[in-house]
Design an enzyme around this catalytic site. Structure first.
Site, PDB file in Angstrom:
ATOM      1  N   ASN A   1      63.610 -17.499  83.892  1.00 35.69           N
ATOM      2  CA  ASN A   1      64.868 -16.978  83.385  1.00 35.69           C
ATOM      3  C   ASN A   1      65.867 -18.090  83.090  1.00 35.69           C
ATOM      4  O   ASN A   1      65.546 -19.052  82.434  1.00 35.69           O
ATOM      5  CB  ASN A   1      65.423 -15.912  84.334  1.00 35.69           C
TER       6      ASN A   1
ATOM      7  N   GLU B   1      68.690  -9.312  75.914  1.00 39.56           N
ATOM      8  CA  GLU B   1      68.520 -10.623  76.552  1.00 39.56           C
ATOM      9  C   GLU B   1      68.991 -11.734  75.622  1.00 39.56           C
ATOM     10  O   GLU B   1      69.304 -11.513  74.457  1.00 39.56           O
ATOM     11  CB  GLU B   1      67.040 -10.872  76.905  1.00 39.56           C
TER      12      GLU B   1
ATOM     13  N   ASN C   1      59.981 -15.170  78.184  1.00 41.79           N
ATOM     14  CA  ASN C   1      61.063 -14.330  78.707  1.00 41.79           C
ATOM     15  C   ASN C   1      62.466 -14.896  78.541  1.00 41.79           C
ATOM     16  O   ASN C   1      63.404 -14.152  78.534  1.00 41.79           O
ATOM     17  CB  ASN C   1      60.835 -14.022  80.185  1.00 41.79           C
TER      18      ASN C   1
ATOM     19  N   ASP D   1      69.405 -13.552  86.791  1.00 46.84           N
ATOM     20  CA  ASP D   1      68.674 -13.407  85.527  1.00 46.84           C
ATOM     21  C   ASP D   1      69.114 -14.523  84.582  1.00 46.84           C
ATOM     22  O   ASP D   1      68.942 -15.688  84.882  1.00 46.84           O
ATOM     23  CB  ASP D   1      68.913 -12.007  84.960  1.00 46.84           C
TER      24      ASP D   1
END
Length: 292
Positions: free
Chosen positions: A148, A17, A102, A198
């Protein structure tokens, strides 16, 4: 013209990520959330250094004064680029115990925006926060399922934001001086059957590049009318994020994940969890630095 997509590092990341390009040093920083580490990819020698951090890093950004700032677990931390013990900058005071950070990025004023999500991925208990340059944290959105992608328009008037399960990119009025957002509207909707949006980045033409989790691609969208104008196929289903880098900022780096994939899926996509790159005709924008 676009070149062929390359597998740069067959990292086998469980949840790759948050790629972030350091133009000053010509390095790419990215994280493996479940692997609890930060990766530093050097395109000059092909190395990918791994720094364990002992907690789940949802995002890492560059710090103007040097080093990094990391959103991890339920806190924000300063970190030397060479590693070392994370130094607490701020903790979330009333975040549910089952949540974690996140994704996150710095805004044009040098603040660090980062959101949370429930690890159980059930109820919308996440929020979107902003760490200002004095290390104060403010909540700007709540009832989030999975916080996100973030991006800002070139005129600094709009902030784009993704709560993945909604399948939408929302455009907020962004007030740079105050560090606030208002009046959300839907800018992009991901079609049914193409996964969920995402991570995200923006190019020099103001077009959004969106990683599609369970969609096998990164797609390019015009946020002014919500139309898709291109895509890059990726040989991994769980495409998690993307950012531009390279000397000319015309190389798109793409992170992927292998978490939750069974043996059959991994046989079909053996490089899931890898870091990919493709040279494009489009040019990206530089990552903003944290100024605190």
């Amino acid at each position: 013209m676009s070149s062929k997509l390359e597998l740069i590092i067959d990292a086998g990341a469980m949840l790759g990520e948050g790629p972030c390009w350091d133009k000053r040093k010509g390095l790419l920083y990215w994280v493996d959330i479940i692997g609890e580490c930060i990766h530093i990819y050097n395109p000059h020698d092909g190395s990918d250094r791994v720094i364990p951090v002992g907690m789940m890093p949802g995002a890492v950004v560059l710090r103007e004064s040097g080093g990094l700032v990391m959103a991890a677990g339920r806190g924000l931390y300063g970190l030397e680029a060479e590693g070392g013990e994370p130094k607490e900058l701020a903790l979330l005071q009333d975040e549910p115990a089952g949540n974690r950070f996140n994704d996150g990025k710095c805004d044009p004023a040098g603040r660090f925006w980062a959101g949370t999500m429930p690890m159980a991925e059930s109820e919308p208990t996440g929020s979107l926060y902003c760490l200002d340059t004095e290390h104060n944290v403010a909540r700007h959105a709540e009832a989030i399922y999975c916080s996100n992608g973030l991006a800002w328009s070139a005129d600094h008037a709009t902030m784009y934001y993704i709560d993945s399960p909604t399948k939408k990119v929302v455009a907020y009025e962004y007030h740079k001086q105050a560090g606030t957002i208002a009046n959300p509207r839907t800018a992009v909707v991901i079609p049914e059957g193409e996964g969920v949006p995402d991570g995200m980045t923006i190019d020099a033409e103001g077009m959004l590049w969106i990683a599609q989790w369970d969609g096998w691609k990164v797609s390019r969208w015009n946020p002014s009318d919500g139309t898709k104008i291109g895509e890059v196929a990726v040989p991994a289903s769980q495409v998690s994020s993307c950012t531009f880098g390279g000397d000319r900022m015309d190389e798109l780096y793409i992170t992927t994940a292998r978490v939750g994939l069974d043996e059959a899926a991994l046989a079909e996509q053996p490089h899931a969890g890898g870091l990919f790159r493709i040279k494009l005709g489009a040019t990206g924008t530089e990552s903003y630095l944290y100024k605190g």
